[in-house]
Scaffold this motif. Structure first.
Motif, short mmCIF file in Angstrom:
data_model
loop_
_atom_site.label_atom_id
_atom_site.label_comp_id
_atom_site.label_asym_id
_atom_site.label_seq_id
_atom_site.Cartn_x
_atom_site.Cartn_y
_atom_site.Cartn_z
N LEU A 132 28.56 5.02 -6.33
CA LEU A 132 27.80 4.98 -5.07
C LEU A 132 26.37 4.47 -5.27
CD1 LEU A 132 29.10 8.43 -3.79
CD2 LEU A 132 29.78 6.20 -2.91
N THR A 133 26.26 3.38 -6.04
CA THR A 133 24.94 2.89 -6.43
C THR A 133 24.16 2.27 -5.27
OG1 THR A 133 25.91 0.77 -7.07
CG2 THR A 133 25.64 2.42 -8.80
N ASN A 134 24.83 1.90 -4.19
CA ASN A 134 24.16 1.14 -3.13
C ASN A 134 23.16 1.97 -2.33
OD1 ASN A 134 24.37 -0.08 -0.04
ND2 ASN A 134 24.28 -1.63 -1.67
N LYS A 135 23.35 3.28 -2.29
CA LYS A 135 22.46 4.16 -1.52
C LYS A 135 21.93 5.27 -2.43
CE LYS A 135 22.97 2.14 2.49
NZ LYS A 135 23.39 0.86 1.87
N PHE A 136 20.61 5.41 -2.47
CA PHE A 136 20.02 6.41 -3.38
C PHE A 136 20.59 7.80 -3.14
CE2 PHE A 136 16.67 9.69 -3.91
CZ PHE A 136 16.69 9.73 -5.30
N HIS A 137 20.68 8.22 -1.86
CA HIS A 137 21.13 9.59 -1.58
C HIS A 137 22.55 9.83 -2.05
CE1 HIS A 137 22.64 7.43 1.95
NE2 HIS A 137 23.39 8.47 2.26
N ARG A 138 23.37 8.79 -2.07
CA ARG A 138 24.75 8.96 -2.53
C ARG A 138 24.88 8.77 -4.04
NH1 ARG A 138 29.57 8.83 1.24
NH2 ARG A 138 29.76 10.60 -0.17
N GLU A 174 32.54 2.45 -4.24
CA GLU A 174 32.47 3.39 -3.11
C GLU A 174 33.73 4.24 -2.97
OE1 GLU A 174 29.69 3.54 -0.68
OE2 GLU A 174 28.65 2.51 -2.30
N GLY A 175 34.57 4.22 -4.01
CA GLY A 175 35.71 5.13 -4.03
C GLY A 175 36.84 4.74 -3.09
N ALA A 176 37.57 5.77 -2.63
CA ALA A 176 38.79 5.55 -1.86
C ALA A 176 38.55 4.99 -0.48
CB ALA A 176 39.58 6.86 -1.75
N ALA A 177 37.29 4.92 -0.04
CA ALA A 177 37.00 4.29 1.25
C ALA A 177 37.33 2.80 1.24
CB ALA A 177 35.52 4.49 1.61
N GLY A 197 33.69 -6.08 -1.20
CA GLY A 197 32.80 -6.79 -0.29
C GLY A 197 32.19 -8.05 -0.88
N LYS A 198 32.09 -8.10 -2.22
CA LYS A 198 31.46 -9.28 -2.83
C LYS A 198 31.88 -9.42 -4.28
CE LYS A 198 27.22 -6.97 -4.43
NZ LYS A 198 25.74 -6.96 -4.37
N TYR A 199 31.66 -10.62 -4.81
CA TYR A 199 31.82 -10.91 -6.23
C TYR A 199 30.45 -10.71 -6.87
CZ TYR A 199 36.17 -13.36 -4.95
OH TYR A 199 37.41 -13.70 -4.47
N ALA A 200 30.35 -9.82 -7.83
CA ALA A 200 29.04 -9.52 -8.41
C ALA A 200 28.53 -10.64 -9.31
CB ALA A 200 29.12 -8.22 -9.22
N PRO A 212 24.44 -4.82 3.31
CA PRO A 212 24.93 -4.98 1.94
C PRO A 212 26.43 -4.77 1.81
CG PRO A 212 23.88 -2.84 2.21
CD PRO A 212 23.62 -3.61 3.49
N ALA A 213 27.03 -5.51 0.90
CA ALA A 213 28.41 -5.25 0.48
C ALA A 213 28.35 -4.20 -0.62
CB ALA A 213 29.06 -6.53 -0.02
N ARG A 214 28.97 -3.07 -0.40
CA ARG A 214 28.78 -1.95 -1.32
C ARG A 214 29.79 -1.93 -2.47
NH1 ARG A 214 27.46 3.17 2.70
NH2 ARG A 214 26.23 2.02 4.27
#
Length: 446
Positions: A132-138, A174-177, A197-200, A212-214
């Protein structure tokens, strides 16, 4: 051997609040700074769990994270007593304080990716917590998520637990989502679909421009490797960048699958025809239902508003399927009309059941966000921590626990209150004893 899908729903934590932390999640941003009701949110979630249990489903309970995350606040330079840490953060970095109070772990669809024993090379159920690197809180969640997963699925003979992926956007997970599984029977080898969502590592590929593509392709591939999945039973598909920019931050906001049903919006995927052809080819059986919702039937905007696809599709004892939908779907005339029509079509879906999960919906999570799907056989279910499985007794005890420990309302200024920290720790300590989890939280290990 009998097999089935268990759903482990996340308990809403005592610090449930609306901070609008999730860019790209329309509902989350719209509800920012509203007054929340932790007690109502938790009771709504528990009621849904019990209802599915009463419908004959195997229903589990997943504990929330420790919040506020005092350890993270101290790592960021706030010091002194716990009360001083909260006061400093409230004054100097209110957004950081909000993040460290977030109850976002209620959405266990983001907690991890699960591969059943029928799919893995070692014939074990595999778990990888999402980073869950895309959002600090997660991003604060993976370590404790791993502790809780190991406490619930606590038999090494049947369960294989992995460390979350490297904490870098290149491997944003982002896991099973962003993961679903199709199969004929839950215990047989199935087809696992990883949506990204994207190719890193290739910036020339299509990607969203507004939000953002998470999830990255590279993260999905890494999870598949860790879980010992064969290439013949995996499909990778890119989410349509346009729908991400419209607020479809996870694939489970635009599609959902169960056994031989894939329910999706026509705009969900990039290169849909090639994707569906690959799914059909690898699934093998002609008994596969692609249920496509067109834009004319339901607009993308209504999909996001109502979470039509962030619904659960469950298989009932008679072999037919039911959709578990939020009340938002019921109250939207176009979506309700579509669902009324759906149950009359030649598909396994024959019922729609509506639930009030409004406190979760306001923060951007519907019924599908609230649950982690775990396909198990009888032997594996017996190896699960039985105290975490819903029952009449646990339902009564959880309701009493929430009523005892949770506040009716929570405002941003309440986050500076050291009593809230103590209330939360007391509640979580009691919960771990109820669910026989052991010392999974940092405050219990000091």
């Amino acid at each position: 051997m009998k097999s089935f899908e268990a759903n482990f729903d996340g308990l809403v934590g005592p610090t449930h609040n609306y901070a609008g932390l999730s860019t790209g999640n329309v509902a989350s941003k719209l509800s920012a700074n509203d007054t929340s009701s932790p007690k109502n949110a938790a009771l709504q979630g528990i009621a849904k769990m019990k209802a599915l249990h009463d419908m004959g489903m195997t229903q589990g309970v997943f504990a929330p994270q420790e919040r506020p995350d005092i350890l993270s606040l101290r790592r960021l330079g706030f010091s002194g007593s716990d009360a001083n840490v909260l006061e400093q953060a409230h004054k100097e970095a209110p957004n950081v304080l909000s993040a460290c109070f977030s109850a976002s772990s209620m959405w266990t669809a983001n907690s991890s990716t699960v591969s059943p024993s029928g799919d893995s090379k070692d014939s074990k159920v595999h778990f990888t917590p999402a980073n869950l690197t895309n959002k600090f809180h997660r991003s604060l969640e993976p370590e404790i998520t791993g502790n809780i997963l190991k406490a619930v699925f606590n038999d090494d003979n049947h369960f294989n637990h992995h460390l979350h992926l490297n904490e870098n956007d290149h491997f944003g997970d982002e896991g099973a989502a962003n993961h679903t599984r199709l199969c004929s029977e839950y215990g047989e080898q199935g087809l696992e679909i990883f949506t990204f969502g994207k190719y890193a590592f290739d910036q020339s590929k299509p990607a969203p421009t507004k939000f953002p593509a998470r999830q990255t392709l590279e993260a999905s591939q890494a999870v598949a490797r860790l879980h010992g999945l064969s290439d013949e039973n995996v499909v990778y598909v890119q989410q349509n960048p346009h729908v991400i920019d419209q607020g479809v931050f996870h694939n489970d906001v635009i599609s959902v699958g169960n056994q031989n049903v894939l329910f999706y919006h026509e705009q969900a995927f990039l290169h849909s025809d090639a994707f569906l052809a690959e799914v059909q080819s690898k699934f093998g059986s002609d008994d596969l239902h692609f249920i496509k919702v067109t834009t004319d039937e339901v607009s993308l905007e209504d999909c996001v508003k109502t979470y039509l696809f962030n619904t659960q599709i469950i298989t009932l004892a008679d072999g037919t399927m039911a959709i578990i939908a939020p009340m938002h779907c019921y109250h939207n005339p176009k979506v309700k009309a579509y669902l009324d029509k759906l149950v009359t079509l030649n598909t396994p879906i024959k019922q729609v059941k509506y639930f009030d999960v409004n406190e979760s919906m306001k923060n951007g999570g519907g019924p599908a966000c609230l649950r982690l799907r775990v396909a198990l056989n009888d032997t594996e279910l017996n190896a699960v921590n039985q105290h975490c499985l819903m029952s009449d007794e646990l339902f009564t005890n959880l309701n009493a626990w929430v009523s005892k420990h949770y506040r009716d309302e929570l405002h941003f200024d309440d986050l500076r209150d050291p009593n809230l920290l103590m209330e939360s720790r007391t509640a979580l300590d009691e919960l771990t004893q109820m669910l026989k989890l052991g010392s999974v939280y940092h405050f219990q290990q000091i």
